[in-house]
Every structure is written in C-alpha cells, then in structure tokens.
Design an enzyme around this catalytic site. Structure first.
Site, mmCIF file in Angstrom:
data_model
loop_
_atom_site.group_PDB
_atom_site.id
_atom_site.type_symbol
_atom_site.label_atom_id
_atom_site.label_comp_id
_atom_site.label_asym_id
_atom_site.label_seq_id
_atom_site.Cartn_x
_atom_site.Cartn_y
_atom_site.Cartn_z
ATOM 1 N N CYS A 163 48.734 30.267 25.752
ATOM 2 C CA CYS A 163 47.443 30.933 25.929
ATOM 3 C C CYS A 163 46.345 29.920 25.597
ATOM 4 O O CYS A 163 46.629 28.808 25.136
ATOM 5 C CB CYS A 163 47.350 32.108 24.954
ATOM 6 S SG CYS A 163 47.489 31.542 23.239
ATOM 7 N N HIS B 254 53.420 28.825 16.378
ATOM 8 C CA HIS B 254 54.804 29.142 16.015
ATOM 9 C C HIS B 254 55.784 28.636 17.067
ATOM 10 O O HIS B 254 56.322 29.404 17.859
ATOM 11 C CB HIS B 254 54.966 30.653 15.825
ATOM 12 C CG HIS B 254 54.470 31.116 14.488
ATOM 13 N ND1 HIS B 254 53.993 32.385 14.260
ATOM 14 C CD2 HIS B 254 54.394 30.482 13.297
ATOM 15 C CE1 HIS B 254 53.640 32.507 12.990
ATOM 16 N NE2 HIS B 254 53.867 31.357 12.393
ATOM 17 N N HIS C 170 52.454 38.080 8.055
ATOM 18 C CA HIS C 170 52.153 37.176 9.170
ATOM 19 C C HIS C 170 50.915 36.360 8.800
ATOM 20 O O HIS C 170 49.957 36.902 8.235
ATOM 21 C CB HIS C 170 51.908 37.984 10.448
ATOM 22 C CG HIS C 170 51.796 37.111 11.662
ATOM 23 N ND1 HIS C 170 50.637 36.444 11.987
ATOM 24 C CD2 HIS C 170 52.704 36.759 12.607
ATOM 25 C CE1 HIS C 170 50.839 35.747 13.101
ATOM 26 N NE2 HIS C 170 52.093 35.922 13.486
ATOM 27 N N GLU D 135 48.402 35.332 10.381
ATOM 28 C CA GLU D 135 47.105 35.853 10.853
ATOM 29 C C GLU D 135 46.628 37.001 9.960
ATOM 30 O O GLU D 135 45.432 37.102 9.663
ATOM 31 C CB GLU D 135 47.234 36.332 12.306
ATOM 32 C CG GLU D 135 45.882 36.797 12.856
ATOM 33 C CD GLU D 135 45.981 37.457 14.218
ATOM 34 O OE1 GLU D 135 46.770 36.997 15.063
ATOM 35 O OE2 GLU D 135 45.255 38.447 14.434
ATOM 36 N N CYS E 68 44.575 40.480 21.863
ATOM 37 C CA CYS E 68 43.900 39.525 22.750
ATOM 38 C C CYS E 68 44.379 39.644 24.196
ATOM 39 O O CYS E 68 45.423 40.234 24.480
ATOM 40 C CB CYS E 68 44.098 38.109 22.231
ATOM 41 S SG CYS E 68 45.758 37.497 22.528
ATOM 42 N N SER F 26 57.349 34.155 15.916
ATOM 43 C CA SER F 26 56.199 34.379 16.799
ATOM 44 C C SER F 26 56.049 35.866 17.082
ATOM 45 O O SER F 26 56.908 36.475 17.730
ATOM 46 C CB SER F 26 56.398 33.595 18.103
ATOM 47 O OG SER F 26 55.584 34.122 19.123
ATOM 48 N N SER F 27 54.957 36.453 16.598
ATOM 49 C CA SER F 27 54.761 37.897 16.743
ATOM 50 C C SER F 27 54.719 38.301 18.210
ATOM 51 O O SER F 27 55.426 39.214 18.640
ATOM 52 C CB SER F 27 53.448 38.296 16.045
ATOM 53 O OG SER F 27 53.145 39.637 16.302
ATOM 54 N N ASN F 28 53.917 37.611 19.014
ATOM 55 C CA ASN F 28 53.769 38.064 20.408
ATOM 56 C C ASN F 28 55.062 37.910 21.181
ATOM 57 O O ASN F 28 55.359 38.692 22.082
ATOM 58 C CB ASN F 28 52.575 37.364 21.074
ATOM 59 C CG ASN F 28 52.886 35.952 21.498
ATOM 60 O OD1 ASN F 28 53.406 35.736 22.583
ATOM 61 N ND2 ASN F 28 52.599 34.973 20.638
ATOM 62 N N SER G 9 53.120 30.868 22.443
ATOM 63 C CA SER G 9 53.224 29.547 21.811
ATOM 64 C C SER G 9 54.395 28.734 22.361
ATOM 65 O O SER G 9 54.743 27.698 21.802
ATOM 66 C CB SER G 9 53.347 29.716 20.289
ATOM 67 O OG SER G 9 54.257 30.739 19.973
HETATM 68 FE FE1 SF4 Z 1 44.352 33.398 20.499
HETATM 69 FE FE2 SF4 Z 1 46.671 34.180 19.438
HETATM 70 FE FE3 SF4 Z 1 45.707 35.429 21.572
HETATM 71 FE FE4 SF4 Z 1 46.623 32.993 21.829
HETATM 72 S S1 SF4 Z 1 47.828 34.769 21.252
HETATM 73 S S2 SF4 Z 1 44.653 33.769 22.680
HETATM 74 S S3 SF4 Z 1 46.050 32.069 19.864
HETATM 75 S S4 SF4 Z 1 44.740 35.348 19.537
#
Ligand code: SF4
Length: 338
Positions: free
Chosen positions: A32, A61, A147, A149, A218, A246-248, A291
């Site tokens: 991202c 991460h 986490h 963040e 985001c 990595s959370s996402n 990431s």
């Molecule tokens: Fe920003 Fe995290 Fe979203 Fe990537 S995943 S755009 S680093 S908030």
C-alpha cells in the site's frame, strides 16, 4: 503507489502431465502507499546519509523486506536506548505503524535525527484521538491489543484516556463517565465486517457516540478485503502472502473463508505452501497483505506453476493511485544534514 504486476494472460506450464490449476489473482493486493513510503524512507536515508540507519521496530511487518534493508545497512532496534551513544547522530526511522508520544519525546531528549515513517492514515487517527480529548470526549479504540499501531494510538494521550475494545462483547462492559460524550476510533487494518458489527453494538448502546468523519480503516485494507471477497468465491483454497504478525494479512485469510473459499492460509514464502491441502484443488486464489512485496507473490505463483498446469485469472475490484510524500529532509532538493 502499488507495485503490482498484473498477469492477465494464461501462463501454461510445459508439464502437460500435471493437473490443471486456475489461479485467481486478487487486485489490489500487496504494498500500500504507507508501506511503500516507509520503505522508501529507509532506502533514501541510506542513500543520503550512509549506513547505519537505525529503525525502531520492523519498518513494516515482513521479514523479507526487513532482511533486505538490513543487507543495505539498516539496523533494527526494539527501543531507542539500544542505539549506541556514539551513533546518536545517525538517522532513526519510526515504523509505519506509528509510535506513542513518549518515543519522539525521548528521541528529542537524546538529540536524535528522526525520520518519521508513520503512515499518514495512522497519523490521521492520532489527530482524531487528540481532537476528541480536547473536546472532552471519552475515547474508545477498536483494535487488537498489543499491535504496534494500537500501542502507538493509545500512547497519543495519557494512560487511561483511551479504552481498547476488541469485540462486540466488550461493548457491554463499557462504563463511560458520560454516554453522551463518547467517541470511537479504530485501528486502520481491521476486518471491515467485524468492525461494522462492533460499531453497530456501540451505536445501539450509546446512540450519541461520535464517529470518525471519514472511516479509520484505510483504503488499502478495505480494497484488499473487497478483492478477496470477489476472488475467493469458488476457490478450493486461498493463499495469502503475508507475515503472521501482519494484521491486514490475517484479516484476508478470515475474509477468504467467509466469502466461500474451502480453506485459506497465510504463507510467508513459497516454502510455506501447504501442498497436501492443494492436492485435489482446481482453483486457488492468491493475494497479499499490504506489507508483502510482489516478488513473493511471483515466487508463490512460480511454485504453483512447477506442480500444476496453471492459468491465471485476474480478479480486479479497484484501481489504486494513492501515494504519500516522503519527509522533506529526504527529498532530492533538500539541504538538511544529519
Ligand atoms: Fe497506511 Fe497501514 Fe493502510 Fe498501509 S495498511 S495505507 S500503512 S494504514
């Protein structure tokens, strides 16, 4: 800026004896704008100021990214006090996840040269927390305990000012001072659907709770989850390239299964592919957390193509054109010295 390489053309393996496999490749996937910026900051700092450049915590991460930067001269530390006194003038980069206020304060006291790689979308949440506090609103943060963040966001205000909740069940235990002066903010990388449930529970119990003006989850998290929902339907298995912390990326595994994939797993590299689970698979989905670099996605696709006669179908649900500026001190026209 995303660095995806979309492979829309079928890529037939020459090993015709191998079973056929359709790879459904999600887009957007992978890097991202916040991750791209954070990596650029470390690389530009190394180019401009030479090694070592210190980085507090994993910049993003992903071990592959971290090891690549280490080879170039980055040194990763858990805390600023680990930076040797004789290197106090070297650049120190804060990770994309953001830091509690105590960290820049400590760096200032040590007269360190800080380059802040906190994603601007995380900084936006930090500012929201401050503004709610100024307006005397009690703050609830929806996120995952521990986490980085979440640690950073809670650390924008003195201890006790932000209450963390992780599930809709936690809403029932909240005891705000004044239910009419309550606000919520969220971690940026949560499950969109789970968070909607928690928010609904909050709004049901506290009808006057103040919401963020614009979603805290985001664009990158939302877009990757939307693409996986579309891609995972009809998949025998979905491989998510990403790190266990990595959370996402973890959320993408959950979303894939909920969207209809018969199974899903996080893989850091091709070596982690669970071949036993793919034995009878005919359709496999592939995506990557925010990431995870595209080179690792290609490594996974190449490994699948070694064992199967593969063709690739791109499942694209959005175009991303987001990019964030790097700090002024690193721009080519900057005169700032370390
Ligand atoms: Fe920003 Fe995290 Fe979203 Fe990537 S995943 S755009 S680093 S908030």
């Amino acid at each position: 800026m995303t660095r995806t390489t979309d492979r829309t053309q079928p890529t037939d393996s020459t090993k015709t004896a191998h079973p056929e496999l359709l790879i459904r490749l999600a887009a957007p996937r992978g890097f991202c704008a916040g991750v791209d910026r954070a990596i650029q900051i470390v690389e530009k700092a190394l180019q401009k100021f030479g090694a070592p450049v210190y980085v507090r915590h994993e910049i993003v991460h992903n071990r592959f990214v971290v090891e690549d930067l280490e080879k170039k001269g980055a040194v990763f530390v858990a805390e600023l006090e680990q930076i040797p006194a004789e290197h106090a003038d070297r650049p120190v980069v804060f990770s994309a996840h953001g830091v509690p206020k105590s960290v820049p304060a400590d760096a200032k006291e040590r007269e360190m040269f800080v380059l802040d790689a906190t994603c601007p979308l995380v900084t936006k949440v930090h500012r929201e927390a401050e503004n709610h506090d100024k307006a005397d609103r009690e703050i609830v943060l929806i996120g995952h305990a521990g986490h980085p963040e979440v640690v950073g966001t809670m650390g924008q205000l003195p201890e006790g000012k932000v209450t963390l909740i992780e599930s809709a069940d936690d809403v029932a235990t909240l005891e705000p001072r004044d239910p009419d002066k309550l606000a919520y903010i969220t971690q940026t990388t949560l499950s969109v659907d789970d968070t909607a449930e928690i928010i609904a529970a909050l709004q049901a119990r506290f009808p006057h709770v103040t919401s963020p003006a614009k979603e805290d989850i985001c664009y990158a998290t939302t877009n990757r989850q939307t693409a996986v929902k579309e891609m995972a339907q009809g998949c025998d298995f979905v491989l998510v390239v990403g790190a266990p912390n990595s959370s996402n990326s973890n959320r993408l595994v959950e979303v894939a299964v909920r969207a209809g994939a018969k199974g899903s797993m996080l893989v850091q590299r091709a070596a982690d592919i669970p071949w036993d689970k793919l034995e009878h698979a005919r359709t496999v989905g592939v995506t990557a957390g925010a990431s995870a670099p595209e080179v690792l996605v290609n490594e996974v696709i190449d490994a699948l193509s070694e064992r199967f006669k593969t063709s690739i179908e791109l499942v694209k649900t959005a175009d991303e054109r987001v990019a964030f500026n790097i700090p002024r001190a690193l721009r080519d026209d900057a005169t700032t010295a370390a």
